[in-house]
Motif scaffolding. Structure first.
Motif, mmCIF file in Angstrom:
data_model
loop_
_atom_site.group_PDB
_atom_site.id
_atom_site.type_symbol
_atom_site.label_atom_id
_atom_site.label_comp_id
_atom_site.label_asym_id
_atom_site.label_seq_id
_atom_site.Cartn_x
_atom_site.Cartn_y
_atom_site.Cartn_z
ATOM 1 N N PRO A 306 52.233 150.795 56.875
ATOM 2 C CA PRO A 306 53.084 149.807 57.548
ATOM 3 C C PRO A 306 52.501 149.415 58.894
ATOM 4 C CG PRO A 306 54.047 151.991 57.749
ATOM 5 C CD PRO A 306 52.847 152.141 56.857
ATOM 6 N N ALA A 307 52.682 148.153 59.252
ATOM 7 C CA ALA A 307 52.185 147.650 60.532
ATOM 8 C C ALA A 307 53.329 147.059 61.329
ATOM 9 C CB ALA A 307 51.106 146.590 60.300
ATOM 10 N N SER A 308 53.214 147.134 62.636
ATOM 11 C CA SER A 308 54.161 146.414 63.477
ATOM 12 C C SER A 308 54.053 144.931 63.119
ATOM 13 C CB SER A 308 53.825 146.621 64.952
ATOM 14 O OG SER A 308 53.848 147.994 65.284
ATOM 15 N N VAL A 336 43.281 138.066 57.783
ATOM 16 C CA VAL A 336 44.377 139.038 57.846
ATOM 17 C C VAL A 336 43.917 140.433 58.227
ATOM 18 C CG1 VAL A 336 45.890 137.791 56.251
ATOM 19 C CG2 VAL A 336 44.249 139.465 55.350
ATOM 20 N N THR A 337 42.628 140.689 58.253
ATOM 21 C CA THR A 337 42.123 141.996 58.670
ATOM 22 C C THR A 337 41.538 141.897 60.076
ATOM 23 O OG1 THR A 337 39.925 141.606 57.721
ATOM 24 C CG2 THR A 337 41.580 142.637 56.298
ATOM 25 N N GLY A 338 41.388 143.081 60.717
ATOM 26 C CA GLY A 338 40.850 143.107 62.064
ATOM 27 C C GLY A 338 41.876 142.762 63.125
ATOM 28 N N LEU A 339 43.150 142.675 62.738
ATOM 29 C CA LEU A 339 44.231 142.333 63.659
ATOM 30 C C LEU A 339 45.309 143.408 63.604
ATOM 31 C CD1 LEU A 339 44.558 138.594 62.580
ATOM 32 C CD2 LEU A 339 43.418 139.413 64.644
ATOM 33 N N ASN A 340 45.779 143.854 64.768
ATOM 34 C CA ASN A 340 46.885 144.808 64.846
ATOM 35 C C ASN A 340 46.658 146.067 64.022
ATOM 36 O OD1 ASN A 340 49.429 145.468 65.991
ATOM 37 N ND2 ASN A 340 50.431 144.996 64.057
ATOM 38 N N GLY A 341 45.428 146.533 63.991
ATOM 39 C CA GLY A 341 45.134 147.787 63.312
ATOM 40 C C GLY A 341 44.873 147.669 61.830
ATOM 41 N N VAL A 342 44.883 146.453 61.264
ATOM 42 C CA VAL A 342 44.584 146.278 59.844
ATOM 43 C C VAL A 342 43.065 146.267 59.675
ATOM 44 C CG1 VAL A 342 44.862 144.820 57.811
ATOM 45 C CG2 VAL A 342 46.708 144.968 59.503
ATOM 46 N N PRO A 343 42.498 147.255 58.972
ATOM 47 C CA PRO A 343 41.042 147.368 58.898
ATOM 48 C C PRO A 343 40.440 146.431 57.854
ATOM 49 C CG PRO A 343 42.047 149.122 57.629
ATOM 50 C CD PRO A 343 43.175 148.343 58.246
ATOM 51 N N ALA A 344 39.133 146.434 57.796
ATOM 52 C CA ALA A 344 38.438 145.700 56.740
ATOM 53 C C ALA A 344 38.607 146.434 55.409
ATOM 54 C CB ALA A 344 36.956 145.578 57.093
ATOM 55 N N ASN A 345 38.323 145.727 54.323
ATOM 56 C CA ASN A 345 38.304 146.309 52.978
ATOM 57 C C ASN A 345 39.658 146.842 52.529
ATOM 58 O OD1 ASN A 345 35.477 145.834 52.775
ATOM 59 N ND2 ASN A 345 35.099 147.704 53.944
ATOM 60 N N VAL A 346 40.738 146.138 52.844
ATOM 61 C CA VAL A 346 42.040 146.499 52.293
ATOM 62 C C VAL A 346 42.205 145.812 50.946
ATOM 63 C CG1 VAL A 346 42.988 146.770 54.598
ATOM 64 C CG2 VAL A 346 43.325 144.606 53.392
ATOM 65 N N ALA A 347 43.044 146.391 50.094
ATOM 66 C CA ALA A 347 43.242 145.805 48.768
ATOM 67 C C ALA A 347 44.169 144.598 48.822
ATOM 68 C CB ALA A 347 43.812 146.862 47.818
ATOM 69 N N ALA A 348 45.239 144.703 49.615
ATOM 70 C CA ALA A 348 46.235 143.636 49.665
ATOM 71 C C ALA A 348 47.038 143.768 50.944
ATOM 72 C CB ALA A 348 47.166 143.716 48.456
ATOM 73 N N VAL A 349 47.667 142.678 51.354
ATOM 74 C CA VAL A 349 48.558 142.697 52.507
ATOM 75 C C VAL A 349 49.964 142.294 52.072
ATOM 76 C CG1 VAL A 349 46.884 142.325 54.354
ATOM 77 C CG2 VAL A 349 47.784 140.351 53.093
ATOM 78 N N VAL A 350 50.953 142.882 52.740
ATOM 79 C CA VAL A 350 52.342 142.470 52.578
ATOM 80 C C VAL A 350 52.652 141.501 53.708
ATOM 81 C CG1 VAL A 350 54.744 143.220 52.514
ATOM 82 C CG2 VAL A 350 52.964 144.663 51.512
ATOM 83 N N GLN A 417 53.111 142.500 57.522
ATOM 84 C CA GLN A 417 54.016 143.636 57.640
ATOM 85 C C GLN A 417 53.383 144.963 57.256
ATOM 86 O OE1 GLN A 417 56.781 141.771 54.923
ATOM 87 N NE2 GLN A 417 58.195 141.264 56.568
ATOM 88 N N GLY A 418 52.165 144.911 56.701
ATOM 89 C CA GLY A 418 51.467 146.122 56.310
ATOM 90 C C GLY A 418 50.396 145.812 55.296
ATOM 91 N N TYR A 419 49.712 146.856 54.817
ATOM 92 C CA TYR A 419 48.650 146.643 53.845
ATOM 93 C C TYR A 419 48.556 147.826 52.886
ATOM 94 C CZ TYR A 419 45.748 149.785 56.733
ATOM 95 O OH TYR A 419 45.264 150.873 57.414
ATOM 96 N N TYR A 420 47.896 147.578 51.749
ATOM 97 C CA TYR A 420 47.603 148.627 50.760
ATOM 98 C C TYR A 420 46.117 148.952 50.817
ATOM 99 C CZ TYR A 420 52.242 148.000 48.724
ATOM 100 O OH TYR A 420 53.601 147.941 48.534
ATOM 101 N N THR A 421 45.816 150.261 50.757
ATOM 102 C CA THR A 421 44.432 150.702 50.844
ATOM 103 C C THR A 421 43.686 150.434 49.540
ATOM 104 O OG1 THR A 421 45.091 152.928 50.135
ATOM 105 C CG2 THR A 421 44.982 152.514 52.505
ATOM 106 N N SER A 422 42.404 150.208 49.674
ATOM 107 C CA SER A 422 41.561 149.935 48.506
ATOM 108 C C SER A 422 40.990 151.239 47.940
ATOM 109 C CB SER A 422 40.424 148.989 48.887
ATOM 110 O OG SER A 422 39.652 149.535 49.916
#
Length: 422
Positions: A306-308, A336-350, A417-422
């Motif tokens: 989950p992300a702020s 959508v990555t590289g912002l507010n702690g969302v890293p590269a190589n995520v599977a999906a974002v909410v 609102q958050g992301y799923y790991t790959s």
């Protein structure tokens, strides 16, 4: 990213009296992302209903007010774990004026985002919300202006991996978007509008996307109601069970509305109940959850972080893309990555995807950048009305999603609102 008090209160009134928070966010004053977590489903447990004083004082919430929802106390997990995020259906009833609702973690500054946009004269508005839970187990719901009743149903929650002792939880696999049912066409096993009442409830065949190794598969599905003849609501539930006493879609005559649902579907298929009149229904596949063994290691893939809440796109002010409405046939590319702690190589974002200032009715399809546009929709928007829809979008290897607008012109806003790991 977080907002100052002045920025958080900022809002702009646009053409057609639409109302949506606007402004860029400042530095974070709380956790940007939470712990990698697994999912636990709940059979739509009602947390709040201000019409009857359930979970909050009886009576409409007022302007600039915050309703606190104690998720931890409602769940009372025997493990003592504090949920990291909650998945809720938030409904606003009888608003007196156009407004918006913002869901955010208690103990953090209110972000410049909206979770649900409401219009005076539209009796009921619903949207699914995934929100990070405060360290004290509480979620805040902020109402900007006017008065309205608020109803909140808990559909599921996340806890940090391994924290809910004895229960591993579920991990998520993003799917290839696919239309499973469209009663206007020959897609799916039912043609023609769905009538009212339990005797006309539809059991849709969704076996093509279920996990053959699991008789009960929890699916993430984007469900759309279109061309209804009367004001009504649609309930999504496991076919073969009694219709649940909740609503997933609320709409007026002629409106098209969309909402995402996480549904544990059994062998009998997906139940779709329409309360009044007749309506066409559409079901699009987004992904599915894997139920892990109680004592098994769930691995590192498919965990939710989950992300702020963070705004990554606002075409009204040129945030995340050039300023200007998305026109017919356009594709808006969003980092959508590289912002507010969302890293590269995520599977999906909410994300919460919002349309505002639309010149005509239309829809938006969200997908991974660089992939073909699927025959699905994630948001159905209306002329001069703010419309929000939570969805899950696969992310390209370079960290982008794309928003395709086949017709019409509209401003677009995206809040992560958050992301799923790959």
């Amino acid at each position: 990213m977080r907002a100052s008090r002045a920025a958080a209160l900022a809002a702009i009134v646009l053409a057609g009296s639409t109302l949506l928070p606007i402004g860029t966010a400042a530095a974070a004053d709380g956790p940007q992302v939470g712990a990698a977590s697994t999912y636990f489903s709940v059979s739509n447990y009602r947390l709040v209903d201000t019409r009857v004083g359930n979970g909050a004082p009886s009576g409409k919430v007022g302007p600039d007010s915050v309703t606190k929802i104690d998720i931890s106390n409602a769940l009372r997990l025997t493990s003592g774990a504090v949920p990291t995020a909650a998945v809720m259906n938030v409904t606003v009833v009888d608003p007196t004026i156009d407004s918006y609702i913002t869901a955010y973690p208690d103990g953090q500054a209110r972000p410049v985002v909206s979770s649900l946009n409401v219009t005076a004269g539209r009796t009921v508005t619903t949207n699914r919300v995934t929100v990070q839970v405060g360290a004290n187990g509480i979620v805040d719901l902020y109402n900007h202006v006017g008065n309205a009743h608020v109803v909140v149903d808990l559909q599921g929650f996340y806890t940090a991996k391994g924290a809910n002792s004895g229960y591993a939880g579920s991990t998520f696999t993003i799917g290839t978007p696919k239309r499973l049912l469209d009663t206007r066409t020959t897609i799916g096993d039912r043609q023609g509008r769905v009538g009212a009442g339990e005797q006309n409830a539809l059991a849709a065949d969704v076996s093509s996307v279920m996990d053959p190794a699991q008789p009960d598969t929890e699916l993430a599905l984007q469900v759309t109601a279109t061309e209804p003849t009367e004001a009504s609501h649609v309930t999504v539930y496991p076919a073969g069970q009694r219709v649940w006493n909740t609503s997933d879609l609320n709409f007026g005559p002629g409106q098209t509305v969309t909402n995402i649902s996480y549904m544990d579907v059994g062998r009998s298929g997906l139940g779709l109940y329409n309360n009044a009149g007749q309506v066409d229904l559409i079901v699009d596949y987004v992904g599915r959850f894997k139920h892990n063994r109680y004592d098994g290691d769930v691995g590192t893939s498919g965990l939710f972080v989950p992300a702020s809440p963070t705004r990554v796109l606002d075409t009204r002010i040129g945030q995340g893309a050039p300023a200007g409405k998305a026109g017919p046939g356009s594709t808006t590319r969003v980092k959508v990555t590289g912002l507010n702690g969302v890293p590269a190589n995520v599977a999906a974002v909410v994300v919460n995807l919002t349309s505002t200032n639309a010149t005509e009715d239309g829809h938006i399809t969200a997908h991974a950048a660089g992939t073909p546009v699927p025959n699905t929709s994630n948001l159905n928007y209306r002329t001069r009305t703010d419309v929000a829809s939570m969805t899950i979008v696969p992310v390209s290897a370079d960290g982008y999603i794309e928003l395709y607008n086949p017709h019409g012109r509209t401003d677009l806003v995206v809040d992560v609102q958050g992301y799923y790991t790959s």
